[in-house]
Design a protein around this motif. Structure first.
Motif, mmCIF file in Angstrom:
data_model
loop_
_atom_site.group_PDB
_atom_site.id
_atom_site.type_symbol
_atom_site.label_atom_id
_atom_site.label_comp_id
_atom_site.label_asym_id
_atom_site.label_seq_id
_atom_site.Cartn_x
_atom_site.Cartn_y
_atom_site.Cartn_z
ATOM 1 N N ASP A 171 53.150 -42.796 49.046
ATOM 2 C CA ASP A 171 54.544 -42.412 48.853
ATOM 3 C C ASP A 171 55.355 -42.883 50.045
ATOM 4 N N ARG A 172 56.067 -44.002 49.864
ATOM 5 C CA ARG A 172 56.932 -44.529 50.912
ATOM 6 C C ARG A 172 58.412 -44.283 50.583
ATOM 7 N N GLY A 173 58.653 -43.446 49.574
ATOM 8 C CA GLY A 173 60.020 -43.105 49.232
ATOM 9 C C GLY A 173 60.646 -44.006 48.192
ATOM 10 N N TYR A 174 59.818 -44.817 47.510
ATOM 11 C CA TYR A 174 60.383 -45.715 46.506
ATOM 12 C C TYR A 174 59.362 -45.923 45.391
ATOM 13 N N GLY A 175 59.856 -46.147 44.186
ATOM 14 C CA GLY A 175 58.975 -46.437 43.065
ATOM 15 C C GLY A 175 58.130 -45.236 42.668
ATOM 16 N N PRO A 193 44.984 -40.473 45.159
ATOM 17 C CA PRO A 193 45.229 -41.494 46.163
ATOM 18 C C PRO A 193 44.480 -41.282 47.460
ATOM 19 N N GLU A 194 44.066 -40.048 47.776
ATOM 20 C CA GLU A 194 43.360 -39.818 49.029
ATOM 21 C C GLU A 194 41.948 -40.393 49.020
ATOM 22 N N GLN A 195 41.531 -40.986 47.915
ATOM 23 C CA GLN A 195 40.206 -41.582 47.859
ATOM 24 C C GLN A 195 40.081 -42.802 48.761
ATOM 25 N N ARG A 196 41.195 -43.406 49.180
ATOM 26 C CA ARG A 196 41.118 -44.507 50.121
ATOM 27 C C ARG A 196 42.138 -44.278 51.234
ATOM 28 N N ALA A 197 41.675 -44.250 52.471
ATOM 29 C CA ALA A 197 42.556 -43.985 53.596
ATOM 30 C C ALA A 197 43.188 -45.273 54.089
ATOM 31 N N GLY A 198 44.074 -45.133 55.045
ATOM 32 C CA GLY A 198 44.707 -46.304 55.647
ATOM 33 C C GLY A 198 46.039 -46.599 55.030
ATOM 34 N N GLY A 199 46.547 -47.775 55.302
ATOM 35 C CA GLY A 199 47.861 -48.104 54.779
ATOM 36 C C GLY A 199 48.208 -49.568 54.946
ATOM 37 N N ASP A 200 47.915 -50.147 56.140
ATOM 38 C CA ASP A 200 48.228 -51.551 56.372
ATOM 39 C C ASP A 200 49.683 -51.823 55.996
ATOM 40 N N TYR A 201 50.567 -50.969 56.530
ATOM 41 C CA TYR A 201 51.940 -50.922 56.039
ATOM 42 C C TYR A 201 52.868 -51.818 56.854
ATOM 43 N N TYR A 202 53.118 -53.004 56.338
ATOM 44 C CA TYR A 202 54.072 -53.940 56.911
ATOM 45 C C TYR A 202 55.050 -54.342 55.814
ATOM 46 N N THR A 203 56.328 -54.090 56.047
ATOM 47 C CA THR A 203 57.320 -54.363 55.008
ATOM 48 C C THR A 203 57.981 -55.715 55.227
ATOM 49 N N THR A 204 58.634 -56.193 54.181
ATOM 50 C CA THR A 204 59.181 -57.545 54.154
ATOM 51 C C THR A 204 60.677 -57.536 54.438
ATOM 52 N N ASN A 261 57.892 -50.296 58.525
ATOM 53 C CA ASN A 261 59.277 -50.519 58.111
ATOM 54 C C ASN A 261 60.269 -50.314 59.257
ATOM 55 N N GLU A 262 59.843 -50.592 60.477
ATOM 56 C CA GLU A 262 60.707 -50.444 61.637
ATOM 57 C C GLU A 262 61.067 -51.827 62.189
ATOM 58 N N ASP A 263 62.352 -52.159 62.152
ATOM 59 C CA ASP A 263 62.844 -53.426 62.670
ATOM 60 C C ASP A 263 63.063 -53.287 64.175
ATOM 61 N N THR A 264 62.186 -53.918 64.947
ATOM 62 C CA THR A 264 62.282 -53.820 66.405
ATOM 63 C C THR A 264 63.262 -54.828 66.985
ATOM 64 N N GLY A 265 63.691 -55.779 66.163
ATOM 65 C CA GLY A 265 64.585 -56.818 66.644
ATOM 66 C C GLY A 265 63.863 -57.998 67.257
ATOM 67 N N HIS A 266 62.526 -57.923 67.327
ATOM 68 C CA HIS A 266 61.739 -59.004 67.908
ATOM 69 C C HIS A 266 61.207 -59.921 66.815
ATOM 70 N N SER A 267 61.177 -61.207 67.090
ATOM 71 C CA SER A 267 60.645 -62.170 66.132
ATOM 72 C C SER A 267 59.128 -62.044 66.034
ATOM 73 N N SER A 268 58.604 -62.265 64.841
ATOM 74 C CA SER A 268 57.162 -62.203 64.635
ATOM 75 C C SER A 268 56.511 -63.498 65.113
ATOM 76 N N PRO A 320 53.383 -54.165 42.902
ATOM 77 C CA PRO A 320 52.376 -53.104 42.939
ATOM 78 C C PRO A 320 52.098 -52.530 44.322
ATOM 79 N N ALA A 321 52.774 -53.042 45.352
ATOM 80 C CA ALA A 321 52.660 -52.488 46.710
ATOM 81 C C ALA A 321 54.074 -52.381 47.263
ATOM 82 N N CYS A 322 54.913 -51.637 46.542
ATOM 83 C CA CYS A 322 56.358 -51.694 46.755
ATOM 84 C C CYS A 322 56.813 -51.063 48.062
ATOM 85 N N GLY A 323 56.001 -50.187 48.664
ATOM 86 C CA GLY A 323 56.396 -49.580 49.927
ATOM 87 C C GLY A 323 57.751 -48.908 49.827
#
Length: 205
Positions: free
Chosen positions: A86-90, A27-38, A175-182, A61-64
């Motif tokens: 590894d986001r702790g799931y799947g 997995p280290e062959q591609r860096a980054g993450g672009d990690y925004y959860t739903t 995966n941090e809910d700031t309480g602010h609307s997007s 396939p991007a279960c986060g």
């Protein structure tokens, strides 16, 4: 966690074989993450509009951290959950773009993809899905625009539905809910792999 993933947990080689991946990939062959959860509430609202046969096997396939997968499982679906990181799931360490086939009996992919790789995710999903397979991607509505995107994706007439949220939903950075609307407007883009030429339809959530 779904029965399918429980059976595979700790056996990445079997998952690699199932998805047609080389077991020498790292997995280290591609860096980054672009990690925004739903927001799970947004997933529930989508399921109220989008019909999924009860016997479906769904691949996320991007279960986060599992926000989409958990809602699907709570609604009784079999879900295969994988991710590059590894986001702790799947099952982690699996690059969707390197897979050669979908899991057994799977004809539906549902995910919130890394936005920077959305084109690649859609094209690859349409390549490996079986005939009449579908995929639903949560995307910024600005994804509707773009000449290159039109040429490579929309002109092929695979887009079936766009389910637009009439209200603002949240995608949580890291995966941090700031309480602010997007400030971003989102919708689910549903693509179907078949030979029928139809105009895409719009519905509101």
């Amino acid at each position: 966690m779904s029965k399918l993933i429980r059976e595979w947990n700790g056996n990445k080689k079997s998952v690699s074989v199932m998805l047609g991946m080389s077991t020498t990939w790292h997995p280290e062959q591609r860096a980054g993450g672009d990690y925004y959860t739903t927001d799970p509430k947004a997933v529930k609202e989508f399921l109220d509009k989008f019909f999924i046969p009860r016997e479906s096997v769904i691949w996320e396939p991007a279960c986060g951290s599992g926000n989409i997968s958990k809602v699907l499982e709570e609604n009784g679906y079999n879900v295969v959950s994988t991710d590059l990181y590894d986001r702790g799931y799947g099952v982690c360490g699996f690059d969707f773009l390197e897979t050669e086939k979908v899991p057994d009996n799977c004809s539906l992919i549902i995910t919130n993809p890394p936005y920077s790789l959305a084109d690649e995710f859609i094209l690859h999903a349409l390549e490996i899905l079986p005939y009449n397979g579908r995929t639903a991607f949560l995307l910024n509505l600005s994804y509707l625009a773009g000449q290159k995107r039109y040429k490579e994706i929309y002109s092929k007439r695979f887009l079936d539905y766009v389910y637009i949220y009439s209200h603002r939903i949240n995608c949580y950075k890291n995966n941090e809910d700031t309480g602010h609307s997007s400030p971003v407007n989102y919708g689910w883009f549903v693509f179907r792999k078949d030979n029928f030429i139809t105009e895409p339809k719009i519905e509101w959530i």
